[in-house]
Scaffold this active site. Sequence first.
Site, PDB file in Angstrom:
ATOM      1  N   CYS A 100       0.862  -1.190   0.000  1.00 22.11           N
ATOM      2  CA  CYS A 100       0.000   0.000   0.000  1.00 22.11           C
ATOM      3  C   CYS A 100       0.889   1.228   0.000  1.00 22.11           C
ATOM      4  CB  CYS A 100      -0.956   0.027   1.183  1.00 22.11           C
ATOM      5  SG  CYS A 100      -2.174   1.372   1.022  1.00 22.11           S
ATOM      6  N   VAL A 151       0.210   4.547  -0.591  1.00 21.21           N
ATOM      7  CA  VAL A 151      -0.229   5.792   0.037  1.00 21.21           C
ATOM      8  C   VAL A 151      -0.314   5.664   1.557  1.00 21.21           C
ATOM      9  CG1 VAL A 151      -2.728   5.405  -0.095  1.00 21.21           C
ATOM     10  CG2 VAL A 151      -1.838   7.733  -0.277  1.00 21.21           C
ATOM     11  N   CYS A 200      -0.346   3.534  -7.445  1.00 20.51           N
ATOM     12  CA  CYS A 200      -1.199   2.852  -6.477  1.00 20.51           C
ATOM     13  C   CYS A 200      -1.197   1.374  -6.816  1.00 20.51           C
ATOM     14  CB  CYS A 200      -2.620   3.406  -6.545  1.00 20.51           C
ATOM     15  SG  CYS A 200      -3.822   2.490  -5.543  1.00 20.51           S
ATOM     16  N   VAL A 201      -0.998   0.522  -5.816  1.00 19.72           N
ATOM     17  CA  VAL A 201      -0.954  -0.909  -6.079  1.00 19.72           C
ATOM     18  C   VAL A 201      -2.340  -1.515  -6.280  1.00 19.72           C
ATOM     19  CG1 VAL A 201       1.250  -1.263  -4.930  1.00 19.72           C
ATOM     20  CG2 VAL A 201      -0.866  -1.424  -3.611  1.00 19.72           C
TER      21      VAL A 201
END
Length: 257
Positions: A83, A85, A201-202
């Site tokens: 993650c 962010v 973003c993953v």
Amino acid sequence: MTAAARSYRIGQIVPSSNVTMETEIPAILRARESVAPERFTFHSSRMRMTRVTPEELKAMDADSDRCALELSDARVDVLGYACLVAIMSMGHGYHRTAAERLHEVTVANGAPAPVVTSAGALVHGLRVLEAKRIALVAPYLRPLTRMVVEYLAAEGIEVLDHTSLEIPDNLAVAAHDPAALPGIAAALDHAGADAVVLSACVQLPSLGAVTEAERLLGKPVVSASICTAHQLLRALGLPAVAPGAGRLLSGAYAESG
């Protein structure tokens, strides 16, 4: 099985609503299996998060130690904190703090394993490409995207232009059509960029669009998942190469990092 064909256990710490990292990382490493002898299995532990807000991200990150402990019970060879962010929302440079803390959890459990964070991997991947100026696509609300931009700036990477898709629901992020991303990236002011981040973003799927984006933009294109795969492989001491995953994993940077 010979030493050259060793099987590695890939541990992933993922938000509970993330459905992309457990597809893109395996897809990248399965593609690698078509050109290299090593084999991989994949193991996950989840942190609760459904909406991408500062409050949920902070609460989720506090749960990451438990996940590292659980994965070290499985004696994984490397851990990926999936993650971006969540790490960046905790302050500049936090990817180093998180990686060290989670590694110590595995050490204390008698199963030491290196830890890669997607946030740190994005920073490192851009440095491997010598990309000092970039353009960036993110699914977040604008304040969170601005935080990502500022985090990268603190690491010496200038974001020349960026766009926010403004999707707060994490499952809605995963449902975004990756085929739309090359056009979204092309609309950015990317002429002076050394590279383009197609997905910061993953959870935002992009792997299937990277080849088209590199053709369209004429420069290296990465994503958080591609950079994470590069760093997972390097943490294992393996050449970071995988077909169909863009310039970073083309083999040109197989021994970098």
